[in-house]
Motif scaffolding. Structure first.
Motif, PDB file in Angstrom:
ATOM      1  N   GLU A 268     -26.218 -53.906 -55.458  1.00  0.00           N
ATOM      2  CA  GLU A 268     -25.914 -54.357 -54.437  1.00  0.00           C
ATOM      3  C   GLU A 268     -26.387 -55.504 -53.979  1.00  0.00           C
ATOM      4  OE1 GLU A 268     -23.325 -52.357 -51.447  1.00  0.00           O
ATOM      5  OE2 GLU A 268     -23.945 -50.721 -53.092  1.00  0.00           O
TER       6      GLU A 268
ATOM      7  N   ARG B  54     -23.730 -44.370 -59.692  1.00  0.00           N
ATOM      8  CA  ARG B  54     -22.310 -44.339 -59.280  1.00  0.00           C
ATOM      9  C   ARG B  54     -21.852 -43.922 -60.265  1.00  0.00           C
ATOM     10  NH1 ARG B  54     -19.586 -50.348 -59.399  1.00  0.00           N
ATOM     11  NH2 ARG B  54     -20.005 -50.227 -61.562  1.00  0.00           N
TER      12      ARG B  54
ATOM     13  N   LYS C  37     -31.857 -56.289 -52.171  1.00  0.00           N
ATOM     14  CA  LYS C  37     -31.233 -56.312 -52.878  1.00  0.00           C
ATOM     15  C   LYS C  37     -31.165 -53.951 -52.951  1.00  0.00           C
ATOM     16  CE  LYS C  37     -32.210 -59.016 -56.713  1.00  0.00           C
ATOM     17  NZ  LYS C  37     -32.657 -59.106 -58.403  1.00  0.00           N
TER      18      LYS C  37
ATOM     19  N   GLU D 213     -29.824 -50.520 -54.701  1.00  0.00           N
ATOM     20  CA  GLU D 213     -29.552 -49.969 -55.275  1.00  0.00           C
ATOM     21  C   GLU D 213     -29.771 -48.720 -55.847  1.00  0.00           C
ATOM     22  OE1 GLU D 213     -32.567 -48.165 -59.472  1.00  0.00           O
ATOM     23  OE2 GLU D 213     -31.854 -50.651 -59.742  1.00  0.00           O
TER      24      GLU D 213
ATOM     25  N   VAL E 199     -26.422 -49.425 -59.931  1.00  0.00           N
ATOM     26  CA  VAL E 199     -25.631 -50.784 -59.577  1.00  0.00           C
ATOM     27  C   VAL E 199     -26.721 -51.278 -58.251  1.00  0.00           C
ATOM     28  CG1 VAL E 199     -23.127 -51.378 -58.592  1.00  0.00           C
ATOM     29  CG2 VAL E 199     -23.415 -49.188 -59.930  1.00  0.00           C
TER      30      VAL E 199
ATOM     31  N   LYS F 250     -26.980 -58.190 -50.896  1.00  0.00           N
ATOM     32  CA  LYS F 250     -26.588 -57.783 -49.022  1.00  0.00           C
ATOM     33  C   LYS F 250     -26.262 -59.428 -48.771  1.00  0.00           C
ATOM     34  CE  LYS F 250     -27.034 -53.345 -48.265  1.00  0.00           C
ATOM     35  NZ  LYS F 250     -25.563 -52.389 -48.835  1.00  0.00           N
TER      36      LYS F 250
END
Length: 174
Positions: A48, A60, A55, A57, A46, A50
């Motif tokens: 994300e 999950r 970014k 990584e 995944v 911010k």
């Protein structure tokens, strides 16, 4: 000997990796590698983004609190899994283990299905599955580990590069 099937074990929250690693050690120590063949905690990457635009990584778990186990179900293997610390039992009615169907295994993507690729870069291929079924195109690149092929297809008078899975194509025979 019976064929190994995939079963789902329920774990305490956050214990998935611990159950998987402890179980792997138990399987080695008890010499059960032919009975309990694979132990998987399915995860996905995944990314994300911010607030400051950076970014991050991370991995999950796809099914939190579950571990997938490919095993031959016997009293002994059931006992080994069931008595691993952090394992709450098997998924099934009244805790009786029910193996996953082949369709479920395929949809979960836990078992890599090997696809024989009969085409090469530059070959003309037919699309035999998916929304572009019936189209023809030229193979631009093949990425076997990621089950992906890039094909240039002519759509609406324009050349478009499309990603396909390996088994969605077949080589056009000359």
């Amino acid at each position: 000997m019976e064929e190994a099937r995939w079963y789902v074990a329920h774990t305490f929250s956050g214990y998935e990796n611990k159950v998987a690693s402890d179980l792997k050690i138990k399987v080695e120590n008890r010499n059960l590698t032919d009975m309990i063949q694979e132990i998987v905690v399915p995860t996905e990457k995944v990314v994300e983004i911010k607030e400051d635009g950076t970014k991050k990584e991370s991995e999950r778990k796809i099914f939190p609190s579950y571990v997938l186990i490919k095993m031959v179900m016997t009293d002994e293997t059931w006992y080994v899994v069931r008595n691993t610390r952090g394992c709450a039992g098997f998924v099934g009615p009244e805790g009786k283990p029910v193996p996953l169907t082949e369709e479920e295994v395929k949809n979960l993507g836990v078992e890599k299905v090997s696809v024989e690729v009969t085409y090469n870069v530059g070959d003309i291929v037919n699309v035999i599955d998916g929304p572009l079924e019936g189209f023809t195109g030229t193979v631009e690149s093949i990425d076997i580990p990621n089950n992906s092929v890039q094909v240039t297809v002519s759509m609406f008078g324009r050349e478009t590069t499309v990603d396909f899975e390996l088994d969605q194509l077949e080589k056009v025979e000359d």
